[in-house]
Design a protein around this motif. Structure first.
Motif, PDB file in Angstrom:
ATOM      1  N   LEU A 256      12.367   2.861  -2.813  1.00 30.21           N
ATOM      2  CA  LEU A 256      12.658   1.427  -2.730  1.00 30.21           C
ATOM      3  C   LEU A 256      11.535   0.591  -3.318  1.00 30.21           C
ATOM      4  O   LEU A 256      10.357   0.929  -3.181  1.00 30.21           O
ATOM      5  CB  LEU A 256      12.868   1.015  -1.271  1.00 30.21           C
ATOM      6  N   ASP A 257      11.895  -0.527  -3.957  1.00 27.58           N
ATOM      7  CA  ASP A 257      10.890  -1.493  -4.399  1.00 27.58           C
ATOM      8  C   ASP A 257      10.223  -2.128  -3.186  1.00 27.58           C
ATOM      9  O   ASP A 257      10.787  -2.154  -2.087  1.00 27.58           O
ATOM     10  CB  ASP A 257      11.541  -2.587  -5.254  1.00 27.58           C
ATOM     11  N   THR A 258       9.034  -2.691  -3.408  1.00 30.41           N
ATOM     12  CA  THR A 258       8.257  -3.274  -2.309  1.00 30.41           C
ATOM     13  C   THR A 258       9.032  -4.371  -1.582  1.00 30.41           C
ATOM     14  O   THR A 258       9.148  -4.364  -0.358  1.00 30.41           O
ATOM     15  CB  THR A 258       6.935  -3.854  -2.845  1.00 30.41           C
ATOM     16  N   GLY A 259       9.559  -5.323  -2.351  1.00 30.60           N
ATOM     17  CA  GLY A 259      10.264  -6.445  -1.740  1.00 30.60           C
ATOM     18  C   GLY A 259      11.560  -6.039  -1.073  1.00 30.60           C
ATOM     19  O   GLY A 259      11.880  -6.501   0.024  1.00 30.60           O
TER      20      GLY A 259
ATOM     21  N   PHE B  11       0.826  -1.208   0.000  1.00 33.72           N
ATOM     22  CA  PHE B  11       0.000   0.000   0.000  1.00 33.72           C
ATOM     23  C   PHE B  11       0.863   1.262   0.000  1.00 33.72           C
ATOM     24  O   PHE B  11       0.590   2.220  -0.720  1.00 33.72           O
ATOM     25  CB  PHE B  11      -0.925   0.014   1.227  1.00 33.72           C
ATOM     26  N   CYS B  12       1.906   1.248   0.829  1.00 35.48           N
ATOM     27  CA  CYS B  12       2.786   2.406   0.934  1.00 35.48           C
ATOM     28  C   CYS B  12       3.527   2.648  -0.379  1.00 35.48           C
ATOM     29  O   CYS B  12       3.553   3.778  -0.892  1.00 35.48           O
ATOM     30  CB  CYS B  12       3.777   2.212   2.080  1.00 35.48           C
ATOM     31  N   ARG B  13       4.131   1.616  -0.914  1.00 39.39           N
ATOM     32  CA  ARG B  13       4.872   1.740  -2.163  1.00 39.39           C
ATOM     33  C   ARG B  13       3.942   2.156  -3.306  1.00 39.39           C
ATOM     34  O   ARG B  13       4.295   3.011  -4.135  1.00 39.39           O
ATOM     35  CB  ARG B  13       5.565   0.422  -2.493  1.00 39.39           C
ATOM     36  N   MET B  14       2.754   1.584  -3.365  1.00 39.49           N
ATOM     37  CA  MET B  14       1.801   1.902  -4.422  1.00 39.49           C
ATOM     38  C   MET B  14       1.400   3.381  -4.375  1.00 39.49           C
ATOM     39  O   MET B  14       1.348   4.066  -5.400  1.00 39.49           O
ATOM     40  CB  MET B  14       0.551   1.015  -4.274  1.00 39.49           C
ATOM     41  N   ALA B  15       1.136   3.865  -3.164  1.00 37.37           N
ATOM     42  CA  ALA B  15       0.706   5.256  -2.999  1.00 37.37           C
ATOM     43  C   ALA B  15       1.806   6.233  -3.377  1.00 37.37           C
ATOM     44  O   ALA B  15       1.552   7.247  -4.036  1.00 37.37           O
ATOM     45  CB  ALA B  15       0.259   5.495  -1.561  1.00 37.37           C
TER      46      ALA B  15
END
Length: 289
Positions: free
Chosen positions: A95-98, A20-24
């Motif tokens: 940063l990427d999600t993973g 959610f954080c990365r997407m936003a």
């Protein structure tokens, strides 16, 4: 079956927090400051409701004792919670999600293991070897030429992990983890006016998608996720509870690939294998001893 279901839901919620954080932030729906404000507000509101229902059920069953009633967290824990949440949001701009989830998890585990070493906890030779391998994998992961594009982003996520590790260490002595976390979220709202001073300059960039993702991160991934995890933990052995958390960075990485079309690099796979494998060996050896 109940333990498996609760654990699975909680782990998905933890991984969803990173997604959610990365997407936003990656899509430019919202800035880190306003994301953190909305996350804390929605998390506090959700946990407040859950605590109210929990307290009512305890009173109705006659199981509500004074010790649980007095468990209201602390200001120090609230500060570490705030540092974790804000650093987490700012770091995910780059940063990427993973990768973000792996750095966060690694920093949490290394902080908790390091605290045990500082408190003169007895470690076997295998545990020392596992700790050194995990530390080496973490250093490799943090190298800009390896798996992360930004030294600042990686450093902030590591700070976030250290803060959450400290929060976890402090939480080991609490009577009711749910009430402790709920009250710590509520206390953290004292910092909202300060965050607003910075966030107001980005207010024009905030979209409805960003607000919804921040609410999902706070209320669902944090509030509901933590609550379900605290229900699942008593149903698991301590070894199981520690080991299953190793799945979170993997789930987050898979989610990033599926929903954000992120790429899994060879460097990320090497670093995650070293760190997660070493931590797994450390945990299993610790409980065998």
């Amino acid at each position: 079956m109940k333990a498996t279901l609760y654990t699975l839901i909680a782990l998905i919620a933890f991984a969803a927090n990173s997604l959610f954080c990365r997407m936003a932030l990656a899509q430019g729906y919202i800035d880190p400051w306003n994301f953190t404000i909305i996350r804390l507000l929605s998390g506090a509101a959700c946990l407040g409701i859950i605590m109210g229902v929990y307290s009512y059920n305890l009173k109705r069953k006659g199981a509500f004792n004074r010790e649980i009633l007095n468990d209201r967290g602390s200001w120090r824990s609230s500060i570490t919670l705030l540092v974790y949440a804000l650093s987490f949001s700012i770091a995910y701009v780059e940063l990427d999600t993973g990768t973000g989830a792996l750095i966060l998890f690694s920093a949490v585990q290394l902080t908790m293991i390091g605290w045990g070493i500082y408190k003169k906890e007895q470690l076997s030779a295998l545990q020392w070897a596992a700790f050194i391998v995990a530390l080496g994998g973490f250093v490799y992961l943090m190298l800009p030429s390896a798996a992360v594009p930004s030294v600042l982003g990686a450093s902030l996520m590591a700070l976030s992990g250290v803060a959450w590790g400290i929060y976890s260490i402090r939480g080991k002595v609490c009577v009711s983890p749910l009430r402790t976390t709920g009250f710590n979220f509520i206390r953290s709202l004292v910092a909202v006016p300060i965050l607003l001073l910075v966030g107001m300059s980005y207010i024009k960039t905030v979209s409805i998608e960003g607000v919804l993702l921040a609410c999902a991160s706070g209320a669902i991934a944090s509030g509901v996720g933590y609550s379900i995890w605290y229900v699942a933990m008593p149903l698991l052995k301590s070894t199981q509870a520690a080991v299953v958390q190793l799945c979170v960075p993997v789930l987050a990485a898979v989610a990033g690939v599926l929903f954000l079309s992120e790429q899994l690099t060879v460097e990320f796979v090497i670093a995650s294998s070293l760190i997660l494998g070493a931590v797994l060996v450390f945990i299993l050896n610790k409980h065998k001893a």
